[in-house]
Write a protein that holds these residues in place. Structure first.
Motif, PDB file in Angstrom:
ATOM      1  N   VAL A  19      -6.398  -4.523  -3.907  1.00  0.00           N
ATOM      2  CA  VAL A  19      -5.068  -4.232  -3.385  1.00  0.00           C
ATOM      3  C   VAL A  19      -4.034  -5.051  -4.150  1.00  0.00           C
ATOM      4  CG1 VAL A  19      -3.569  -4.351  -1.347  1.00  0.00           C
ATOM      5  CG2 VAL A  19      -5.972  -3.699  -1.088  1.00  0.00           C
ATOM      6  N   ALA A  20      -2.936  -4.419  -4.484  1.00  0.00           N
ATOM      7  CA  ALA A  20      -1.834  -5.093  -5.170  1.00  0.00           C
ATOM      8  C   ALA A  20      -0.582  -4.998  -4.309  1.00  0.00           C
ATOM      9  CB  ALA A  20      -1.575  -4.470  -6.534  1.00  0.00           C
ATOM     10  N   ARG A  21       0.293  -5.992  -4.474  1.00  0.00           N
ATOM     11  CA  ARG A  21       1.549  -5.995  -3.746  1.00  0.00           C
ATOM     12  C   ARG A  21       2.697  -5.743  -4.715  1.00  0.00           C
ATOM     13  NH1 ARG A  21       3.919 -10.669   0.396  1.00  0.00           N
ATOM     14  NH2 ARG A  21       5.375  -9.248   1.455  1.00  0.00           N
ATOM     15  N   GLY A  22       3.671  -4.978  -4.276  1.00  0.00           N
ATOM     16  CA  GLY A  22       4.811  -4.665  -5.114  1.00  0.00           C
ATOM     17  C   GLY A  22       5.332  -3.281  -4.812  1.00  0.00           C
ATOM     18  N   GLY A  23       6.482  -2.960  -5.326  1.00  0.00           N
ATOM     19  CA  GLY A  23       7.070  -1.674  -5.016  1.00  0.00           C
ATOM     20  C   GLY A  23       7.639  -1.671  -3.611  1.00  0.00           C
ATOM     21  N   SER A  24       7.694  -0.516  -3.001  1.00  0.00           N
ATOM     22  CA  SER A  24       8.298  -0.377  -1.682  1.00  0.00           C
ATOM     23  C   SER A  24       7.422   0.476  -0.787  1.00  0.00           C
ATOM     24  CB  SER A  24       9.684   0.272  -1.806  1.00  0.00           C
ATOM     25  OG  SER A  24      10.204   0.607  -0.536  1.00  0.00           O
ATOM     26  N   TRP A  25       7.433   0.141   0.513  1.00  0.00           N
ATOM     27  CA  TRP A  25       6.743   0.983   1.479  1.00  0.00           C
ATOM     28  C   TRP A  25       7.325   2.397   1.476  1.00  0.00           C
ATOM     29  CZ3 TRP A  25       2.262  -0.306   3.158  1.00  0.00           C
ATOM     30  CH2 TRP A  25       1.932  -1.600   3.568  1.00  0.00           C
TER      31      TRP A  25
ATOM     32  N   GLY B 235       3.377   3.841  11.288  1.00  0.00           N
ATOM     33  CA  GLY B 235       1.999   4.136  10.892  1.00  0.00           C
ATOM     34  C   GLY B 235       1.919   5.039   9.682  1.00  0.00           C
ATOM     35  N   LEU B 236       2.756   6.070   9.633  1.00  0.00           N
ATOM     36  CA  LEU B 236       2.722   7.007   8.510  1.00  0.00           C
ATOM     37  C   LEU B 236       3.225   6.362   7.224  1.00  0.00           C
ATOM     38  CD1 LEU B 236       4.015  10.214  10.331  1.00  0.00           C
ATOM     39  CD2 LEU B 236       1.693   9.788   9.519  1.00  0.00           C
ATOM     40  N   THR B 237       4.195   5.473   7.339  1.00  0.00           N
ATOM     41  CA  THR B 237       4.705   4.770   6.155  1.00  0.00           C
ATOM     42  C   THR B 237       3.652   3.846   5.571  1.00  0.00           C
ATOM     43  OG1 THR B 237       6.985   4.865   6.966  1.00  0.00           O
ATOM     44  CG2 THR B 237       6.490   3.195   5.317  1.00  0.00           C
ATOM     45  N   MET B 238       2.888   3.173   6.440  1.00  0.00           N
ATOM     46  CA  MET B 238       1.918   2.184   5.970  1.00  0.00           C
ATOM     47  C   MET B 238       0.580   2.787   5.541  1.00  0.00           C
ATOM     48  SD  MET B 238       2.344  -1.010   8.596  1.00  0.00           S
ATOM     49  CE  MET B 238       1.021  -1.860   7.725  1.00  0.00           C
ATOM     50  N   PHE B 239       0.269   3.979   6.007  1.00  0.00           N
ATOM     51  CA  PHE B 239      -1.055   4.554   5.757  1.00  0.00           C
ATOM     52  C   PHE B 239      -1.434   4.463   4.273  1.00  0.00           C
ATOM     53  CE2 PHE B 239      -4.021   7.962   4.828  1.00  0.00           C
ATOM     54  CZ  PHE B 239      -4.926   7.839   5.855  1.00  0.00           C
TER      55      PHE B 239
END
Length: 386
Positions: free
Chosen positions: A257-263, A315-319
């Protein structure tokens, strides 16, 4: 076993992710107006009788509504054990505060009339306010922290370790974005409680509820919009990089998993999920107009639509993420690697298909029996009223 083989592991994981959302939404739709009414109690009821009317609008149903809270916790424990372990240990102090506030509700209902003293009753009325407002706020703060990511990591043997001090586990949750999410939750449920009082009460209580609910709805819409903008430009999202194994073992450390960008990039990948925030804003707008116009049943239904849309949008944004980690991104929990076994999810689904319709049918019957407004005559003429 034939049915077991027909339902793939991937399918069951998605189903239980969706069912967890359904249970949380069900809790917000039912116990949400209970919390909203409790938080409104000192402001819509200006004398003893008005407060008794307010309390008795939820008196017969609040205990049954909390079943959804219990079902949600049970579903997390059984279907998503790593989520249960990490969240209930990392959010321990916050959970304790929520439970302490919720405990004030039954005590407040039962004890406020035990003494013929206005000061005594006022004290318990403020306890009912705390029992409604504090959980409504902290549930939103928790959602905000989930979007921000939580400082935990998993050891090689999958033991969750939460970073930070004991007190930091509570104070560290009170980050600006999380507090904004708490404002969304609190104002949303205040609007919902006002919509319920509009339906169940009359006279001064109903009029005050309409005025406060209108303001709460405007605050909910504004804070929800601000949270969306903040999420787009000020909060880093998370993404699975490399191959996504949807039917693999439940071991988050297998994923990269990488972090970055936007939800918010989720809306470019799955444009159809825009329906959730649209439902949220449209529901709030129609509920506010209903409160101003004096409509009752439709106002409550629009308020329910708003809650469904707002919670679904998270929930749908994070899926497929359920609980991201800011310390070790590879420890982040997703739908594909944090569930119980294939057999466990299948057996749970069979039980849910049997018992959920029963619960829904019974709940519908209860609300049908209790349909109608709570009046002064009802309160004074019923020896079992609060």
């Amino acid at each position: 076993m034939i049915l077991h083989d027909l339902f793939t592991f991937e399918f069951l994981r998605v189903v239980w992710w969706a069912l967890l959302g359904v249970l949380l939404i069900g809790f917000a739709l039912t116990d949400g107006f209970d919390m909203g009414v409790g938080a409104l109690l000192p402001f819509v009821g200006k004398n003893g009788m008005e407060r008794r009317i307010t309390i008795n609008t939820i008196g017969p149903v609040w205990e049954g509504n909390q079943v959804w809270f219990i079902l949600g916790g049970g579903a997390i424990f059984a279907a998503w054990p790593p989520l249960y372990a990490v969240s209930f240990s990392g959010f321990y102090l916050a959970m304790f505060a929520v439970l302490a506030a919720l405990i004030l509700r039954p005590v407040g209902f039962k004890y406020r009339s035990k003494r013929d003293s206005q000061a005594w009753r006022n004290g318990w009325d403020w306890a009912l306010f705390v029992g409604g407002a504090v959980p409504a706020l902290l549930f939103g703060v928790a959602v905000g922290n989930v979007l921000l990511g939580v400082p935990f990591h998993l050891t090689p043997d999958l033991m969750p370790m939460y970073d930070g001090t004991f007190y930091g586990k509570f104070l560290g949750l009170l980050r600006p974005f999380a507090l904004l999410a708490g404002v969304v939750s609190l104002s949303m449920l205040l609007m919902h409680g006002a919509a319920w009082l509009t339906l169940k009460a009359e006279g001064p209580v109903q009029e005050r509820a309409r005025k406060i609910g209108t303001v709460a709805g405007i605050v909910a819409a504004a804070s929800y919009a601000l949270a969306g903008v903040w999420l787009a430009i000020g909060v880093d999202g998370f993404a699975i990089v490399g191959e996504v194994v949807k039917d693999g073992p439940s071991n988050p450390l297998y994923s990269e998993v990488a972090r970055g960008g936007s939800w918010i990039s989720a809306y470019a990948e799955r444009p159809w999920i825009i329906i959730a925030p649209v439902m949220g804003f449209a529901g709030i707008a129609m509920a506010v107009m209903g409160l101003r116009a004096g409509r009752e049943v439709s106002t409550l239904l629009w308020s329910k639509l708003a809650i469904t849309g707002i919670i679904s949008s998270v929930g749908l944004t994070m899926f497929p993420f359920i609980l991201p980690s800011t310390v070790d991104t590879n420890s982040s929990l997703t739908v594909w690697d944090s569930s119980s076994s294939h057999l466990t999810l299948f057996v749970m689904l069979v039980m849910a298909l049997i018992f959920m319709p029963i619960i829904l049918a019974y709940t519908s019957w209860v609300y049908k029996v209790l349909w109608g407004k709570v009046t002064e005559a009802d309160v004074t003429g019923n020896p079992t009223s609060y």
